[in-house]
Write a protein that holds these residues in place. Structure first.
Motif, mmCIF file in Angstrom:
data_model
loop_
_atom_site.group_PDB
_atom_site.id
_atom_site.type_symbol
_atom_site.label_atom_id
_atom_site.label_comp_id
_atom_site.label_asym_id
_atom_site.label_seq_id
_atom_site.Cartn_x
_atom_site.Cartn_y
_atom_site.Cartn_z
ATOM 1 N N PRO A 28 19.949 -50.620 5.556
ATOM 2 C CA PRO A 28 20.201 -51.259 4.376
ATOM 3 C C PRO A 28 21.352 -50.554 3.253
ATOM 4 O O PRO A 28 21.281 -49.349 3.488
ATOM 5 N N ALA A 29 22.166 -51.230 2.693
ATOM 6 C CA ALA A 29 23.316 -50.948 1.748
ATOM 7 C C ALA A 29 24.187 -49.983 2.378
ATOM 8 O O ALA A 29 25.245 -49.770 1.832
ATOM 9 N N VAL A 30 24.153 -49.786 3.623
ATOM 10 C CA VAL A 30 25.406 -49.187 4.570
ATOM 11 C C VAL A 30 25.872 -50.377 5.666
ATOM 12 O O VAL A 30 26.977 -50.801 5.301
ATOM 13 N N ASP A 31 24.978 -50.396 6.542
ATOM 14 C CA ASP A 31 25.294 -51.560 7.591
ATOM 15 C C ASP A 31 25.445 -52.807 7.003
ATOM 16 O O ASP A 31 26.483 -53.713 7.487
ATOM 17 N N VAL A 32 24.554 -52.977 6.097
ATOM 18 C CA VAL A 32 24.677 -54.565 5.455
ATOM 19 C C VAL A 32 24.498 -54.165 3.728
ATOM 20 O O VAL A 32 23.701 -53.717 3.230
ATOM 21 N N LYS A 33 25.570 -55.023 3.058
ATOM 22 C CA LYS A 33 25.610 -54.596 1.648
ATOM 23 C C LYS A 33 24.585 -55.690 0.967
ATOM 24 O O LYS A 33 24.426 -56.566 1.563
ATOM 25 N N ILE A 34 23.847 -54.933 0.100
ATOM 26 C CA ILE A 34 23.098 -55.883 -0.551
ATOM 27 C C ILE A 34 22.963 -55.768 -2.167
ATOM 28 O O ILE A 34 23.206 -54.794 -2.740
ATOM 29 N N ILE A 35 23.145 -57.007 -2.740
ATOM 30 C CA ILE A 35 23.008 -57.317 -4.173
ATOM 31 C C ILE A 35 21.826 -57.888 -4.471
ATOM 32 O O ILE A 35 21.687 -59.059 -3.729
ATOM 33 N N SER A 36 21.204 -57.685 -5.716
ATOM 34 C CA SER A 36 20.119 -58.661 -6.137
ATOM 35 C C SER A 36 20.388 -58.890 -7.591
ATOM 36 O O SER A 36 21.293 -58.483 -8.100
ATOM 37 N N VAL A 37 19.460 -59.825 -8.057
ATOM 38 C CA VAL A 37 19.485 -60.208 -9.473
ATOM 39 C C VAL A 37 18.218 -59.658 -10.090
ATOM 40 O O VAL A 37 17.175 -60.109 -9.556
ATOM 41 N N ASP A 38 18.065 -59.504 -11.232
ATOM 42 C CA ASP A 38 17.168 -59.063 -12.311
ATOM 43 C C ASP A 38 17.046 -57.520 -12.900
ATOM 44 O O ASP A 38 17.130 -57.529 -14.255
ATOM 45 N N ALA A 39 17.507 -56.751 -12.138
ATOM 46 C CA ALA A 39 17.622 -55.386 -12.701
ATOM 47 C C ALA A 39 16.370 -54.789 -12.980
ATOM 48 O O ALA A 39 15.984 -54.027 -14.067
ATOM 49 N N THR A 40 15.309 -54.970 -12.224
ATOM 50 C CA THR A 40 13.728 -54.632 -12.646
ATOM 51 C C THR A 40 13.679 -52.941 -12.137
ATOM 52 O O THR A 40 14.669 -52.513 -11.511
ATOM 53 N N ALA A 41 12.845 -52.513 -12.493
ATOM 54 C CA ALA A 41 12.512 -50.994 -12.039
ATOM 55 C C ALA A 41 12.634 -50.674 -10.825
ATOM 56 O O ALA A 41 13.173 -49.747 -10.329
ATOM 57 N N GLY A 42 12.109 -51.812 -10.023
ATOM 58 C CA GLY A 42 12.126 -51.559 -8.416
ATOM 59 C C GLY A 42 13.356 -51.634 -8.117
ATOM 60 O O GLY A 42 13.575 -50.778 -7.297
ATOM 61 N N ALA A 43 14.190 -52.284 -8.541
ATOM 62 C CA ALA A 43 15.776 -52.280 -8.133
ATOM 63 C C ALA A 43 16.548 -50.864 -8.559
ATOM 64 O O ALA A 43 17.341 -50.364 -7.484
ATOM 65 N N PHE A 44 16.229 -50.389 -9.496
ATOM 66 C CA PHE A 44 16.481 -49.240 -9.859
ATOM 67 C C PHE A 44 16.102 -47.935 -8.803
ATOM 68 O O PHE A 44 17.058 -47.306 -8.356
ATOM 69 N N GLN A 45 14.820 -48.256 -8.326
ATOM 70 C CA GLN A 45 14.244 -47.147 -7.440
ATOM 71 C C GLN A 45 15.064 -47.426 -6.212
ATOM 72 O O GLN A 45 15.393 -46.424 -5.679
ATOM 73 N N ALA A 46 15.398 -48.640 -5.721
ATOM 74 C CA ALA A 46 15.821 -48.933 -4.264
ATOM 75 C C ALA A 46 17.316 -48.442 -4.377
ATOM 76 O O ALA A 46 17.786 -47.796 -3.484
ATOM 77 N N MET A 47 18.062 -48.498 -5.740
ATOM 78 C CA MET A 47 19.557 -47.909 -5.734
ATOM 79 C C MET A 47 19.397 -46.360 -5.823
ATOM 80 O O MET A 47 20.132 -45.778 -5.202
ATOM 81 N N LEU A 48 18.272 -45.769 -6.293
ATOM 82 C CA LEU A 48 18.190 -44.424 -6.422
ATOM 83 C C LEU A 48 17.824 -43.821 -5.011
ATOM 84 O O LEU A 48 18.383 -42.760 -4.403
ATOM 85 N N ASP A 49 17.097 -44.883 -4.287
ATOM 86 C CA ASP A 49 16.916 -44.440 -2.652
ATOM 87 C C ASP A 49 17.862 -44.745 -1.862
ATOM 88 O O ASP A 49 17.972 -44.612 -0.557
ATOM 89 N N GLY A 50 18.923 -45.506 -2.256
ATOM 90 C CA GLY A 50 20.275 -45.665 -1.586
ATOM 91 C C GLY A 50 19.958 -47.175 -0.571
ATOM 92 O O GLY A 50 20.762 -47.205 0.330
ATOM 93 N N THR A 51 19.089 -47.903 -0.987
ATOM 94 C CA THR A 51 18.632 -49.054 0.144
ATOM 95 C C THR A 51 19.420 -50.257 -0.627
ATOM 96 O O THR A 51 19.404 -51.399 -0.268
ATOM 97 N N LEU A 52 19.692 -50.027 -1.893
ATOM 98 C CA LEU A 52 20.150 -51.341 -2.634
ATOM 99 C C LEU A 52 21.762 -50.943 -3.193
ATOM 100 O O LEU A 52 21.690 -49.860 -3.882
#
Ligand code: GYE
Length: 352
Positions: free
Chosen positions: A274-298
């Motif tokens: 995720p985020a490499v082979d397939v780019k992923i975009i979400s809407v809301d920007a909750t804490a969970g989304a920041f963690q996923a971005m820090l994990d490199g999956t979003l």
């Protein structure tokens, strides 16, 4: 004799008057002017309508808000509900919180309940769907209860509610489309799958419209689009089903963070990164989304601000005090990126 007597009487009375303290000539002493405030207003000329007593000026302490929440479908909703509960306490207003359990019929029933409730003097609603509100809005108006839409708009009937306070969902979709174009620049294929919110909801309809407006400009094709009802579980199930059919996907647009999290899990289990082979975009920007971005999956999250209560209560008070408000009060929002060098600090400073 009589003459002598009459002379004596006249002489005596003259003596008596002369002896009286000198009475200034009666000047007309105006009646003691009652204190200025006491001057009764001149009765209005018969033609002037009676002056209405000054309208009651409401304060937050006079306010009982009947709030119709959608349900409790995820991180964004939890932050939104907390905003209403915490802010009501801070302002000293009474909040009646109704959980519609993501069921439109229950939400309409709750609305009718608040119309009947003598304590409730203003109704706030986060509408599950854009239609189905005409009758209850008319009933609320007839009952003299102002209605404020929070977070989600409805179709039409602007004359039956005070204002809508919430995001520009079309613009959120446009932002997501623009970011997906940037990430798929140079990609041979630009097939994108869309995970949609609950059918009939304003953010589901508008984010899809906005996304297509900008994404198609760079040749993106939305090859799959289906509701996953804002949930991680359904986001995963829908993506798994699509992956069984084809892995020719270069991007996934999750109309909220939770559905994107579900897609991330499905991609991992299908052996894709995720985020490499397939780019992923979400809407809301909750804490969970920041963690996923820090994990490199979003890759990117488009913000949708859930902390709407202060603006909503301010508008409710203004409405109770007879003020006219703009029909839409948009909330301010940003976009956040997984490769932002300050991401950790930004994430640490977030309120939700
Ligand atoms: O994006 C989603 C929630 O109405 C803006 O509802 C809100 C949406 C939000 O379920 O996470």
């Amino acid at each position: 004799m009589f003459k002598k007597l009459a002379f004596l009487i006249v002489f005596a009375s003259l003596v008596l008057v002369a002896c009286q303290p000198a009475v200034p000539p009666a000047t007309e002493v105006p009646p003691v002017a009652p204190a200025a405030t006491e001057v009764p207003p001149a009765a209005p000329a018969a033609t002037e309508p009676p002056v209405a007593p000054p309208a009651k000026v409401y304060t937050y302490r006079d306010m009982t808000v009947g709030f119709l929440q959608t349900g409790s479908e995820g991180g964004w909703r939890a932050a939104n509900s907390a905003s209403f509960k915490e802010t009501s306490g801070q302002l000293g207003l009474k909040l009646k919180f109704y959980d519609s359990q993501n069921d439109l019929a229950k939400q309409v029933a709750g609305f009718q309940q608040f119309i009947q409730d003598p304590e409730v003097n203003v109704i706030v609603m986060s509408p599950l769907e854009v239609t189905g509100w005409e009758q209850v809005l008319k009933d609320a108006k007839a009952a003299g209860k102002p209605v404020i839409l929070s977070d989600r708009r409805i179709d039409g009937f602007e004359d039956l509610y005070v204002t809508f306070i919430g995001a520009d969902f079309v613009e959120e979709g446009r932002k997501a489309g623009t970011e997906m174009c940037k990430m798929l620049e140079g990609s041979a294929n630009k097939n994108v799958w869309e995970l949609v919110g609950n059918v009939g909801a304003a953010p589901a309809i508008d984010r899809g419209t906005g996304f297509r407006e900008t994404a198609t400009e760079c040749g993106i094709v939305v090859t799959n689009s289906q509701t996953a009802n804002w949930s991680i579980k359904e986001g995963k199930e829908v993506t798994e089903a699509w992956l069984k059919e084809s892995k020719d996907v270069q991007g996934i647009f999750g109309q909220n963070d939770e559905m994107a999290f579900g897609a991330i899990e499905a991609l991992k289990e299908a052996g894709l990164v995720p985020a490499v082979d397939v780019k992923i975009i979400s809407v809301d920007a909750t804490a969970g989304a920041f963690q996923a971005m820090l994990d490199g999956t979003l890759n990117v999250t488009v913000e949708c601000n859930p902390l709407l209560a202060p603006q909503v209560y301010e508008a409710a008070l203004a409405a109770l005090n007879g003020e006219t408000l703009p029909k839409w009060i948009p909330s301010q929002e940003g976009v956040f990126y997984f490769d932002d060098p300050n991401l950790k600090e930004i994430a640490a400073g977030r309120k939700y």
